[in-house]
Motif scaffolding. Structure first.
Motif, PDB file in Angstrom:
ATOM      1  N   ALA A  42      47.049  36.413  52.324  1.00  0.00           N
ATOM      2  CA  ALA A  42      46.930  36.240  53.465  1.00  0.00           C
ATOM      3  C   ALA A  42      45.775  35.504  54.326  1.00  0.00           C
ATOM      4  O   ALA A  42      45.735  34.658  55.076  1.00  0.00           O
ATOM      5  CB  ALA A  42      47.293  37.470  54.512  1.00  0.00           C
TER       6      ALA A  42
ATOM      7  N   ARG B 173      41.848  43.451  60.101  1.00  0.00           N
ATOM      8  CA  ARG B 173      42.692  44.455  59.926  1.00  0.00           C
ATOM      9  C   ARG B 173      41.931  45.661  60.570  1.00  0.00           C
ATOM     10  O   ARG B 173      42.616  46.577  61.057  1.00  0.00           O
ATOM     11  CB  ARG B 173      43.129  44.549  58.720  1.00  0.00           C
ATOM     12  CG  ARG B 173      44.199  43.396  58.217  1.00  0.00           C
ATOM     13  CD  ARG B 173      44.649  43.521  57.052  1.00  0.00           C
ATOM     14  NE  ARG B 173      45.506  42.327  56.460  1.00  0.00           N
ATOM     15  CZ  ARG B 173      46.385  42.041  55.615  1.00  0.00           C
ATOM     16  NH1 ARG B 173      46.692  43.352  54.920  1.00  0.00           N
ATOM     17  NH2 ARG B 173      46.849  40.971  55.217  1.00  0.00           N
TER      18      ARG B 173
ATOM     19  N   GLU C 123      46.099  43.022  47.091  1.00  0.00           N
ATOM     20  CA  GLU C 123      46.732  41.714  46.575  1.00  0.00           C
ATOM     21  C   GLU C 123      47.665  41.065  47.798  1.00  0.00           C
ATOM     22  O   GLU C 123      47.967  39.994  47.635  1.00  0.00           O
ATOM     23  CB  GLU C 123      48.026  42.304  45.474  1.00  0.00           C
ATOM     24  CG  GLU C 123      47.026  42.425  44.215  1.00  0.00           C
ATOM     25  CD  GLU C 123      47.783  42.569  43.119  1.00  0.00           C
ATOM     26  OE1 GLU C 123      49.208  42.669  43.264  1.00  0.00           O
ATOM     27  OE2 GLU C 123      47.314  42.727  41.913  1.00  0.00           O
ATOM     28  N   ASP C 124      47.823  41.887  48.735  1.00  0.00           N
ATOM     29  CA  ASP C 124      48.394  41.300  49.881  1.00  0.00           C
ATOM     30  C   ASP C 124      47.253  40.506  50.963  1.00  0.00           C
ATOM     31  O   ASP C 124      47.427  39.623  51.533  1.00  0.00           O
ATOM     32  CB  ASP C 124      49.265  42.505  50.765  1.00  0.00           C
ATOM     33  CG  ASP C 124      49.764  41.984  52.034  1.00  0.00           C
ATOM     34  OD1 ASP C 124      50.512  40.845  51.877  1.00  0.00           O
ATOM     35  OD2 ASP C 124      49.423  42.315  53.196  1.00  0.00           O
TER      36      ASP C 124
ATOM     37  N   ASP D 184      47.702  47.217  45.839  1.00  0.00           N
ATOM     38  CA  ASP D 184      48.853  46.693  46.482  1.00  0.00           C
ATOM     39  C   ASP D 184      48.350  45.846  47.775  1.00  0.00           C
ATOM     40  O   ASP D 184      48.654  44.880  48.098  1.00  0.00           O
ATOM     41  CB  ASP D 184      49.981  47.578  46.661  1.00  0.00           C
ATOM     42  CG  ASP D 184      50.511  47.953  45.333  1.00  0.00           C
ATOM     43  OD1 ASP D 184      50.602  47.224  44.410  1.00  0.00           O
ATOM     44  OD2 ASP D 184      50.966  49.106  45.186  1.00  0.00           O
ATOM     45  N   GLU D 185      47.647  46.613  48.679  1.00  0.00           N
ATOM     46  CA  GLU D 185      47.201  46.169  49.894  1.00  0.00           C
ATOM     47  C   GLU D 185      46.201  45.028  49.441  1.00  0.00           C
ATOM     48  O   GLU D 185      46.251  43.947  50.126  1.00  0.00           O
ATOM     49  CB  GLU D 185      46.387  47.105  50.575  1.00  0.00           C
ATOM     50  CG  GLU D 185      47.409  48.245  51.288  1.00  0.00           C
ATOM     51  CD  GLU D 185      46.458  49.612  51.837  1.00  0.00           C
ATOM     52  OE1 GLU D 185      45.627  49.465  52.870  1.00  0.00           O
ATOM     53  OE2 GLU D 185      46.645  50.463  51.202  1.00  0.00           O
TER      54      GLU D 185
END
Ligand code: ARG
Length: 587
Positions: free
Chosen positions: A209, A177, A204-205, A201-202
C-alpha cells in the motif's frame, strides 16, 4: 588419497623425463573422446615445438615406453600426436575400493583452508519473500555447503535489506493508519510497547500500500524519504518501531528459509553496518577519495581500461541518508573486522552487477580491504514463466515463496497418490522432500547466469533430468540394499573388477567426483554437480536394467554389485546434500 588422474600424470611424466623431455608435457587428462579412450595426454604436441621433432614421433616414443607400465591396458599414439590411454580394470577397481572406504570419496580438503563469507538470501524486511529471492537462497546454500565440504570455513550471511527506503515507507504508512501510536509522538518519554502494532499479515499489506502510494504521490514519497533519513539518524520512536518491523518480519523469514532447508549462520542486515558508516565517510573524506556531485558525496571508480561508462558510487545523499553502496562498503569493513575473510561471495541477481563492480572497485581504491581479499559476484538470471517473462502468479502479482512451494508440493503429491508403496500418512512428508528437489534441481541444473523457465510439470517429472528422477534413483538403490541386508546381513566387502561396460563406465565416473566438486566450487556453478549426478543416475539405471541384482546366483558377483550400489548411493546422497536436497525413504 592421491587422485587417480594425478597418479597417471606422475607416471607419464616420469616416462617423458626418462626420455629426456621436460616432465611438464606428461599431464594426463580425462579423455574428451570417451568413445576412443579413457584418458589422454596431449603433451607431445607442445613438446614438438620445443624439441623440434614431429609430434607423432614423440608420442610414439613415449607410448612405446608406457606400454611397459603395469597399470595400462592400452596405449596408442594417434596423429597428430595424441597419446590415448586405457587403464587396466584391476587398477581402476583398486582405486574405486579406496574411494569406497574414503570418507569423502577421493575429495581432498583444501591445502590452505580459507575463511569465506557468502552473502546470499538478501530478503528485504517488510516485503514478502518472493521467487526473486529463491535463486539466491538455493544457489548460495549450495555454494556454502560445497565450500565447507572442501574444508573451508564458510560463514553464510543473509544480509537483510533492513535499512532502506522501504522501511521509511512502512513507518509513514503505519503513521497514516495509527497516528495515535507513541512512536510518532515527539514528546513521548515512556517505554514503547513490547508488542508489535501489527501482525505479519498486516505488515505484508502495509508495504505494498505504502509503495503504491509513494509511486503516485510525491508528498508521500518525500515523507518516506524523510522518515528513512531520520531512522538512520537514530530517531528514538522510529528505531523502536523499526525493531518491531524486524522482529515480525524475521520470524516469518526464518520459517520460510527453514522450509527451503536453507540455514544462515548470521542474520545480519544493512543496518548492522550503520555503526561503521560515520568513520568510513570521515576516512574517505580525509583521504580525498570523495567529492560532491549534485549535492551528493561520491567516489569515482572509473578505470582507464573501461570500455563502458562507469558512474561514480554514491556514498551519501544530500539529505544525509546512506545508500545501498554505503551499507555494502561499511559491511565489508565489518566483515573484515569480524572474520578477516579471504573471499566474499555475493549471490545476487545479475542485474545488480554494476552496483557490485562499483562497490568492489571502491573498496580496493580506498584500501578498506587488503589486496589478498577476493570479491566474487555470482550474478544469477531471472526465473521466468512459460511466457518468457518474470514468473508471476496467475493474477499477475508477485508469487510468494511459500505459495510456490505448496504449488510444487501439490503437483508432486498428485503423482505420488496412486503409488501403493506410500501410505496416506507418509505422502505429505515425501511430497515435501520431492517437491523441494524439483524446485531446487530445476534451478541449480542451469548455469547460474542464465534465465530459465519455471516449468512445474517438467521439474516435477520422475523422468528426465529432474530432481525427482535423481531421488527416485537413490531410493531405488536403497530399497535394493535393504532387501539384500534382510537376506544376507552385512555384505560390506570389496568391489570386484567390472563384468560389463556399464559397470566400468560407472567406476570411471566415480573417479571424477572429486574434480567435479572442486570445479563446481571454483566456478560457483552447481549445475556441474547436477550434470554429474544425472550421469551417475543414468549409468546406474542402465546397469539396473541390464542385470538382475537380487536374484544373481553367483554370490561373489552379487556381493560385489551390492557394494558398487552402496558406493553409488553414498555418492548420490552426498552430492544431493551439497546441493541442499534430501532423499526420502520411499518414493
Ligand atoms: N536485499 C537485496 C535485494 O533484494 C539483496 C542483497 C544482496 N546483498 C548485498 N550485500 N547487497 O535486491
Amino acid at each position: 588419497m592421491k587422485n587417480l588422474v594425478i597418479q597417471l600424470t606422475e607416471l607419464v611424466q616420469a616416462n617423458f623425463e626418462s626420455l629426456g623431455y621436460d616432465k611438464e608435457y606428461g599431464k594426463v587428462e580425462i579423455s574428451n573422446r570417451p568413445d576412443l579412450c579413457q584418458y589422454q595426454c596431449n603433451g607431445a604436441l607442445k613438446a614438438a615445438k620445443v624439441y623440434k621433432k614431429a609430434p607423432i614421433a614423440i608420442a610414439n616414443e613415449v607410448a612405446e615406453v608406457l606400454k611397459q607400465e603395469e597399470v595400462f591396458a592400452d596405449i596408442t599414439a594417434v596423429a597428430p600426436g595424441f597419446i590415448n590411454i586405457n587403464i587396466k580394470d584391476g587398477f581402476l577397481t583398486n582405486y574405486i575400493n579406496d574411494i569406497y572406504k574414503d570418507e569423502k570419496f577421493g575429495c581432498t580438503v583444501a591445502e590452505k583452508p580459507m575463511t569465506i563469507v557468502v552473502d546470499y538470501g538478501g530478503a528485504n524486511i517488510a516485503k514478502p519473500l518472493h521467487v526473486g529471492h529463491l535463486r539466491s537462497a538455493i544457489i548460495g546454500e549450495s555454494i556454502k555447503r560445497i565450500g565447507r565440504y572442501l574444508g573451508h570455513s564458510v560463514v553464510g550471511d543473509v544480509h537483510l535489506g533492513d535499512w532502506g527506503l522501504q522501511i521509511g515507507m512502512v513507518i509513514t504508512e503505519v503513521q497514516r493508519r495509527h497516528p495515535e501510536l507513541p512512536y510518532f509522538d515527539e514528546n513521548f518519554t515512556g517505554e514503547y510497547p513490547e508488542a508489535a502494532p501489527f501482525t505479519i499479515d498486516e505488515l505484508e499489506d502495509i508495504y505494498p500500500a505504502a509503495s503504491k502510494l509513494a509511486k503516485s504521490d510525491e508528498e508521500a514519497m518525500a515523507l518516506a524519504k524523510k522518515a528513512t533519513a531520520e531512522l538512520q539518524e537514530g530517531k528514538k520512536g522510529y528505531i523502536a518501531l523499526w525493531k518491531h518491523i524486524i522482529n515480525v518480519s524475521v520470524s516469518d523469514l526464518k520459517r520460510n528459509y527453514a522450509a527451503l532447508n536453507v540455514e544462515f549462520d548470521l542474520w545480519k542486515g544493512e543496518s548492522d553496518a550503520n555503526p561503521y558508516i560515520e568513520d568510513m565517510i570521515k576516512y574517505f573524506n580525509d583521504n580525498n577519495y570523495t567529492h560532491v556531485s549534485e549535492g551528493a558525496l561520491v567516489i569515482e571508480v572509473e578505470e582507464e581500461t573501461d570500455k563502458k561508462p562507469m558512474p561514480p558510487i554514491i556514498i551519501q545523499k544530500s539529505d544525509g541518508a546512506s545508500l545501498y553502496g554505503t551499507t555494502d562498503l561499511a559491511t565489508i569493513i565489518e566483515r573484515v573486522r569480524d572474520y578477516n575473510p579471504k573471499e566474499i561471495i555475493y549471490v545476487v541477481d545479475k542485474r545488480q552487477g554494476l552496483h557490485f563492480e562499483q562497490v568492489f572497485r571502491c573498496a580496493r581504491k580506498t584500501k578498506i580491504v587488503c589486496d589478498e581479499l577476493n570479491f566474487e559476484f555470482v550474478g544469477f538470471g531471472t526465473m521466468n514463466g512459460k511466457d518468457g517473462k518474470p514468473f508471476k502468479t496467475r493474477e499477475g502479482g508477485v508469487m510468494r515463496l511459500q505459495d510456490l512451494i505448496s504449488i510444487i508440493k501439490g503437483n508432486v503429491k498428485e503423482r505420488l497418490n496412486d503409488n501403493d508403496r506410500i501410505s496416506a500418512d507418509e505422502v505429505d512428508e515425501i511430497a515435501r522432500i520431492v517437491g523441494l528437489s524439483a524446485l531446487k534441481y530445476g534451478d541449480l541444473s542451469n548455469i547460474p547466469t542464465k534465465d530459465y523457465i519455471f516449468d512445474i510439470d517438467k521439474f516435477s517429472s520422475f523422468e528426465g533430468n529432474t530432481g525427482p528422477y535423481i531421488l527416485y534413483t537413490a531410493v531405488r538403490i536403497k530399497s535394493i540394499l535393504n532387501k539384500a541386508k534382510e537376506e544376507l546381513g552385512d555384505f560390506a566387502s570389496e568391489i570386484k573388477v567390472p563384468a560389463s561396460d556399464v559397470e566400468r563406465d560407472l567406476m570411471l565416473a566415480f573417479v571424477r567426483f572429486s574434480s567435479v566438486v572442486e570445479s563446481t566450487f571454483k566456478d560457483k556453478s552447481p549445475n556441474r554437480l547436477c550434470e554429474f549426478i544425472y550421469e551417475i543416475s543414468n549409468l546406474f539405471n542402465r546397469f539396473y536394467h541390464e542385470n538382475r541384482i537380487l536374484t544373481e546366483e553367483d554370490k561373489e558377483k552379487k556381493v560385489s554389485w551390492l557394494n558398487l550400489l552402496a558406493l553409488t548411493v553414498n555418492i548420490l546422497e552426498t552430492a544431493l546434500d551439497l546441493l541442499g536436497m534430501e532423499v526420502p525413504e520411499k518414493m
